[in-house]
Write a protein that holds these residues in place. Sequence first.
Motif, PDB file in Angstrom:
ATOM      1  N   LEU A  19      61.126   5.847 -53.754  1.00  8.77           N
ATOM      2  CA  LEU A  19      61.533   4.644 -53.102  1.00  8.77           C
ATOM      3  C   LEU A  19      62.055   3.780 -53.969  1.00  8.77           C
ATOM      4  O   LEU A  19      61.735   3.648 -55.135  1.00  8.77           O
ATOM      5  N   CYS A 102      58.429   4.425 -41.304  1.00 10.06           N
ATOM      6  CA  CYS A 102      59.924   4.388 -42.050  1.00 10.06           C
ATOM      7  C   CYS A 102      60.614   3.176 -41.396  1.00 10.06           C
ATOM      8  O   CYS A 102      60.306   2.686 -40.411  1.00 10.06           O
ATOM      9  N   TRP A 105      67.424   2.022 -44.035  1.00  7.05           N
ATOM     10  CA  TRP A 105      67.954   1.478 -45.320  1.00  7.05           C
ATOM     11  C   TRP A 105      69.289   1.884 -45.329  1.00  7.05           C
ATOM     12  O   TRP A 105      69.640   3.055 -45.808  1.00  7.05           O
ATOM     13  N   GLN A 110      64.178   5.557 -44.915  1.00  8.38           N
ATOM     14  CA  GLN A 110      63.335   5.289 -46.019  1.00  8.38           C
ATOM     15  C   GLN A 110      61.938   5.028 -45.501  1.00  8.38           C
ATOM     16  O   GLN A 110      61.593   4.434 -44.600  1.00  8.38           O
TER      17      GLN A 110
END
Length: 797
Positions: A19, A102, A105, A110
């Motif tokens: 991430l 999630c 992004w 993401q």
Amino acid sequence: MAGLGAWNLARAALIILLLPRSLEQCGHISLSAPIVRLGDPITASCTISQNCSRLDSESHIVWKLEAELQPGERQQYLPNGTLLSTITLPHLNRSRALLSCCLHWGNSLQILDQAELQAGYPPATPHNLSCLMNLTTNSLTCQWEPGPNTHLSTNFTLKSFKSRGNCQSREDSIPDCVPEDGQSHCSIPRKHLQLYQNMGIWVQAKNALGTSVSPKLCLVPMDVVKLEPPTLWARGPSPEVAPPQPGCLRLRWETWKPSLHIDQKCELRHQPLLGEASWDLVGALPSRTLQYELCGLLPSTAYALQMRCTRWRLPGHWSNWSPSLELTTTQRAPTVRMDTWWRQRQLDPRTVDVQLFWQPVPLEEDSGQIQGYLVLRPSDQAGADPMLCNTTELNCTFQLPSEAREVILEAYNTAGTSHPTPVVFLESGGPPLGRLHTVARDPHSLWVGWEPPSPQPRGYVIEWGLGPPSPSGSPKTWRMEHNGSIAGTLLQENIRPFQLYEITVTPLYQDTKGPSQHIYAYSQEMATVLNASSHSFVLRGLEPSSLYHVHLMAASQVWATNSTSLTLMTLALGFPLTLEESELHILLGLFGLLVLLICLCGAAQLCCRPSRKNPLWPSVPDPAHSSLGSWVPTITTEDTFQLPSLRDSSMPPITKITVLEEEEKKPGPWESNDSSGTCGLPSLVQAYVLQGDPRVPRIQPQPQSGTSDQVLYVQVLGSPTGPRPGHYLRCDSTQPLLGGLTPSPKSYENLWFQTSPLGTPEPLVPNPEDDCIFEPLLDFPLLQGLRVSGVEGLGGF
């Protein structure tokens, strides 16, 4: 399952490491329960803090279960500015799953946080708990069955305590025994045990959803002792002890050394090495003797033997079975019946060659093993070697004197020989079978039947093997039927389809045998196999000098096929066509010799007898050595000439032509005799005039009318030295001598035309007014073949 959870955690950590640093600590997932029962609901929430750089009023949280998107229940902003989203899974039907929170992004999704969901069952109650005191390891080993899989990590613990009563009260605790992962047994060492004191023992199973315990087991460690199996040995031969009887085995054993002070009882079991027989168990054996003789077994048979032991008169467990000991029982003399058959061949007047066959038939279930066979002469044949054959085969070939009628057959092994079987060579003299026939039951069997003769035989011998064109010495299968009343038997051994078999049946009587009869048969035929027993055929009843077309057809039970056509012509012979070629040559030779002999005899007769010279041709005088007048042929019955018919087929034949020499004097005028119907002839000439058949007695001719049929007679007159041409005399007749003119006269017709000196034909027509005409002999057909030299008028005749 623990490995699977570690893999999922490592996977989540890897995702977190990937991430962006701006999203670290942005989101967090909270679960209502980390582990639930399989199929129960579970609730999860995800919060995103307000300091998350990507969080704005349009941000939306997305849930994923493994790779599947899941709809959230609601999403809201809390007063402190964090974003909250919750989700409820009504039925978690997976034992392990990864739940992800999630956030969008950019153009990608993401993952902010992940949580591992687990589902399973509480542990089942362990059962079938049992314990054994192992004196080898000197420990108490207990084992159990854990029950069905819980899909969760479950821990098992063996718990126990000491007790002086019936395990109702506890005195001293014993440390827990924890088995290795995946194991369902555990051992308590000897230092924590009281061998003759009660113990309470149970198993506890525990996982995240609950705990379960097995029923308690109360026991004394020495009451659950399990001994080690003994070691088996075979007893060797001893001069003091007789060898074992057939079907017996002698063995001994040694007990396990740590149990020498324990009284034991043992069991023995045995099984043949060959075959699929089950184990046979022998009862409790005395432990102090350490040896045993086992009988009732099959002789000359290999056996596997095993033994186990337990405490005697006290509780205990049976040891495992010892390793197998393989022993073979002693043999016994064969107890069999011999079915015998033979073939004989005379070598010379004093010696016969015998091929003997036999088949052993066991008389008992335990008939003994056969190692070989002996063929011996009877004891009454003094001075000769009694041994004829010593073989392991089922046949033997030997020679005997022509007067020998018996031999002895025995089967033997190391234990002895069977009862002797006398083989008597029977003479052929009994009645034959009535009729022999076969029927194919299937491709691998043939039924052969016959009509039993009278009197009834005592048995039959059936032989079968490949038929022609197989070699005559090819092996055959045979069988003896001892029931003389049967009328057939089924052959199933060595029968194959598409093969021609020759089957022979011989009846056996008390002191003789009947003639053998054979038949050919197929168990199953195929199309167009031309291996029939016949390859030639004689066609009878044909006409000589005739043309025939022959067709050959080969047929079986399945198919038929035709050959090409053959055209042949029979000979014109005077003897039957069925004679062999050699006989034909002999007859032709004899016939030729006979013809030659006849010719030689005829030639000799003609040469030796001048009077019979030239009997086959007309007697023509030699103009150089005879005169025409002296040639007066003798009238014989054989000299008869046929005159071809001219106009009337009923005209009688001219039977004789007489040639006379003309007298010296000039003949006077001839006058016809009206009463006789003939011309007036000189007496010399009249003497040679014949009428009718000269072979019948002469009769005086009767006067006939002018209209009656007359026979024309001709006398040829002439002198061999006369200057004038010869003449012939023709008598009156009511019918003309010749018919109408023909442009092409035949050899038997009158010549109506004569070539003139100028080359033109001149007709020579007789004068009808003359009663008798004496003219040149040119138009008379029967004298064309007569040539008389010296007469100018006859010319070239």
